[in-house]
Scaffold this active site. Structure first.
Site, PDB file in Angstrom:
ATOM      1  N   LYS A 162       0.642  -1.296   0.017  1.00  0.00           N
ATOM      2  CA  LYS A 162      -0.006   0.008   0.036  1.00  0.00           C
ATOM      3  C   LYS A 162       0.775   1.197  -0.036  1.00  0.00           C
ATOM      4  CE  LYS A 162      -3.838   1.808   2.690  1.00  0.00           C
ATOM      5  NZ  LYS A 162      -4.696   1.711   3.967  1.00  0.00           N
ATOM      6  N   SER A 237      -9.298   1.528   3.132  1.00  0.00           N
ATOM      7  CA  SER A 237      -8.561   2.502   2.070  1.00  0.00           C
ATOM      8  C   SER A 237      -7.763   1.395   1.481  1.00  0.00           C
ATOM      9  CB  SER A 237      -7.922   3.468   2.896  1.00  0.00           C
ATOM     10  OG  SER A 237      -6.824   2.779   3.892  1.00  0.00           O
ATOM     11  N   SER A 261      -9.755  -0.825   6.889  1.00  0.00           N
ATOM     12  CA  SER A 261      -9.111  -0.856   5.688  1.00  0.00           C
ATOM     13  C   SER A 261      -8.237  -1.911   5.205  1.00  0.00           C
ATOM     14  CB  SER A 261      -8.055   0.393   5.868  1.00  0.00           C
ATOM     15  OG  SER A 261      -8.868   1.801   5.930  1.00  0.00           O
TER      16      SER A 261
END
Length: 676
Positions: A162, A237, A261
């Protein structure tokens, strides 16, 4: 099933990612409207491209010569038809161990999939940048494997991170144009551990900007799509990681979880995702959303892959006091804890309040109860559980709104090299996606670090944690179960409701999202198992037992794109800067679509960070409304559909093309889109 990846010779593997002309040649079957074909624009800059072509060829030849190791490194990889799609870490590991494939072969196979499905075809848009050194890292690891053996199961395995994990060899931007040029001075703790394990960092994934949402849209990365239905969001996210791992763009990927997330993208993409006990793994070097609630860890297609990833990153970090529990003891072994029969005699509490009672909650609620029936058939004892005043204790227990503004300031200040210093500066300069403006301004309004509301929220977390632990211990429960998301996956642009993320986030207790099947319209859904502190291996054993006895994993199927139609109205651009940027924008009023091509001569602007469309404001550009391309792209083409509000802004000349680069890092190179 996805198409089988074609096999590469070593020369093809190097050339396929180094020579842009070969890539353009391979993509000529994609549709371009008349003069928009990129090869037509190359003719305008013929001398420059001939020079670049010559330099590329020289580079390719040198890389080929440098990569020539003893034949045992590359034996048997020229003709093998090894499929990386859906391959587990151990399948990849054993294939390298038996000299069937090399790490370089795996890297190039995943890069090929990214090119076919992320950049082209369904254009999933999950990868924000690729590691330019990935192939050379793979070659070095192949050489080490031949000469010294393998370090462990992650040796030579391509992984994705990420975009909020610090990396010293790539920018770390949290998918924000404000941080597009930011390269940290040190790797995140978990990144160091992955490198030590021999993993190849293939690239960075898109995320909901600064981790401030659950649908994965950002100013630097744009909107990521769900591979099971490209009209729907992938969760967030960590949605870029979720989409990428579901689509087999790497063996495993890393995300972070402040409130769902990791678990929401896992649910939306038919993956396993664990929000670990706070302190199982360090969060040092992860751009913070809330230091109290932030955790980091992997998302994977199988429980065993998740276990291997967790083994690599768990443990003590002197820079993170939450991990002090491991000062004098080793972290648990997740792989050894896996047990096909773990559900036998397990006691599981059904937390009915988190199922919801609205009509929109009923479909997934029913299917989660069917999954619980399966657990019972496998030998588990289940019972409905009620935690007194749970809903009121959950309300107001999140500390994200109280910590985000201040945590970001502290993180940026500590780096000494950040291009911006605060959330306030990001908002003042319009360096954000407009979908985030309301959230950012609301969080900017927090005026004190330790105000009474913040202290009350912390007290609520402590009370909630005690209440959950007390109930579980009193009833001798191994886990609580409820839906990860109790409502279907929303379409892109719509509000996503139905998250149950707060219980784990506010208590710091571990929670595992386990694939449980598909809805009637073929969308993934999941159950969530919540456990006692540091019972993470036991939770994963339960998830592994469910997986092995049900087999709910299904790869996404990518349907071909339909007819693109014809375009009608040309749009002009006029840059205030002296640098050259060739643009073609064509608007189709009937479809409400805007087709675009933007080409920038190599070298004129330095490194390209992003090309975006922004709203024009009286004091300059507003927030980003569409991200056309991300880092490293000098040429981009595509099509977007404008909603009625954006069509009105376009007709009023209130949409601006902005190019972010190392020469203009704050988007000073911009031009309004003007309908003649």
């Amino acid at each position: 099933m996805l198409a089988t990846i074609r096999s590469y010779s070593l020369m093809e593997q190097v050339m396929s990612t180094m020579n842009p002309f070969l890539q353009l040649r391979e993509r000529q079957h994609y549709w371009y409207p008349g003069k928009l074909h990129p090869l037509n624009h190359m003719k305008k800059w013929g001398d420059m491209y001939l020079v670049n072509y010559f330099l590329n060829c020289v580079t390719i030849s040198l890389l080929f010569l440098l990569s020539c190791y003893p034949s045992s490194v590359t034996d048997n990889t020229d003709s093998i038809d090894f499929e990386v799609s859906e391959a587990t870490i151990m399948e990849l590991h054993n294939a390298m161990l038996e000299n069937q494939v090399t790490s370089l072969y795996l890297v190039n196979s995943y890069l090929d999939r990214i090119d076919r499905y992320d950049r082209s075809g369904p254009a999933l848009n999950s990868i924000i940048r690729l590691n330019p050194d990935a192939q050379q890292q793979a070659i070095a690891l192949d050489k080490e494997r031949v000469e010294n053996g393998m370090r462990g199961p992650l040796h030579g395995i391509p992984v994705l991170l990420k975009d909020n994990y610090n990396t010293t060899d790539m920018p770390t931007s949290a998918s924000s144009v404000a941080l597009a040029s930011f390269i940290p001075q040190n790797d995140a703790f978990q990144v160091k551990k992955l490198r030590e394990a021999g993993a190849v960092i293939l690239g960075k994934t898109n995320m909901h900007e600064l981790a401030a949402g659950i649908t994965t849209v950002s100013s630097l990365g744009g909107q990521t799509k769900n591979p099971y239905d490209i009209s729907r969001n992938p969760g967030g996210s960590s949605g870029g990681t979720g989409t990428a791992i579901a689509a087999s763009f790497a063996a495993i990927g890393w995300g972070s979880d402040t409130c769902g997330s990791i678990r929401i993208p896992a649910s939306n993409n038919n993956l396993f995702g664990l929000r670990p006990t706070k302190g199982l793994a360090s969060t040092q070097g992860i751009i913070p959303l809330s230091h109290t609630q932030d955790v980091g860890g992997p998302l994977a297609r199988t429980a065993q892959d998740l276990a291997i990833g967790l083994n690599a990153i768990a443990g003590y970090d002197p820079a993170d006091s939450y991990t002090d529990v491991f000062v004098d003891t080793n972290p648990p072994d997740f792989v050894k804890a896996l047990d096909r029969n773990a559900l036998q005699n397990a006691r599981i509490g059904i937390l009915t309040v988190l199922f919801g009672d609205a009509p929109e909650d009923q479909e997934i609620g029913r299917m989660v109860r069917e999954a619980i029936d399966t657990m019972e058939n496998l030998g588990s004892e289940t019972m409905e559980v009620s935690i007194p005043n749970l809903e009121s204790m959950l309300q107001g227990s999140s500390v994200i709104a109280h910590e985000f503004k201040w945590d970001l300031i502290d993180y940026l200040e500590a780096t000494n090299v950040s291009p911006v210093n605060s959330l306030e500066e990001i908002l003042e300069q319009g360096l954000f996606h407009v979908a985030l403006e309301e959230t950012f301004r609301r969080r900017l309004a927090d005026e004190e670090r330790n105000d009474p509301e913040y202290q009350q929220a912390l007290r609520k977390q402590q009370a909630l944690r005690k209440a959950v632990i007390d109930i579980m211990e009193a009833q001798e429960l191994d886990a609580l179960v409820y839906p990860t998301m109790r409502r279907p996956i929303a379409r892109i642009g719509d509000r996503q409701a139905g998250s149950t993320c707060q219980l784990s986030a506010s208590t710091g207790l571990p929670a595992l999202s386990v694939p449980a099947g598909f809805t009637e319209d073929r969308q993934p859904f999941a159950i969530e198992l919540l456990g006692l502190p540091f019972s993470d291996p036991d939770l994963l054993a339960l998830g592994f037992s469910f997986e092995q006895n049900t087999d709910h994993r299904r790869p996404p199927f990518f349907a071909p794109l339909g007819d693109q139609g014809l375009l009608q109205i040309s749009i002009d651009t006029h840059f205030s800067t002296t640098e050259i940027a060739h643009t073609d924008f064509i608007f189709d009023p009937a479809k409400g679509s805007l087709k675009y091509l933007v080409s920038i001569p190599t070298g004129t602007l330095g490194d390209i960070y992003a090309m975006t469309l922004q709203l024009a404001e009286e004091k300059g550009s507003g927030g980003v409304i569409y991200r056309l391309s991300g880092p490293g792209n000098h040429m981009v083409n595509g099509e977007i559909v404008l909603d009625p509000r954006m069509i009105a802004r376009l007709k009023a000349d209130e949409i601006v093309l902005t190019i972010f680069s190392s020469k203009y890092p704050k988007g000073e190179m911009r031009s309004p889109l003007t309908i003649p």
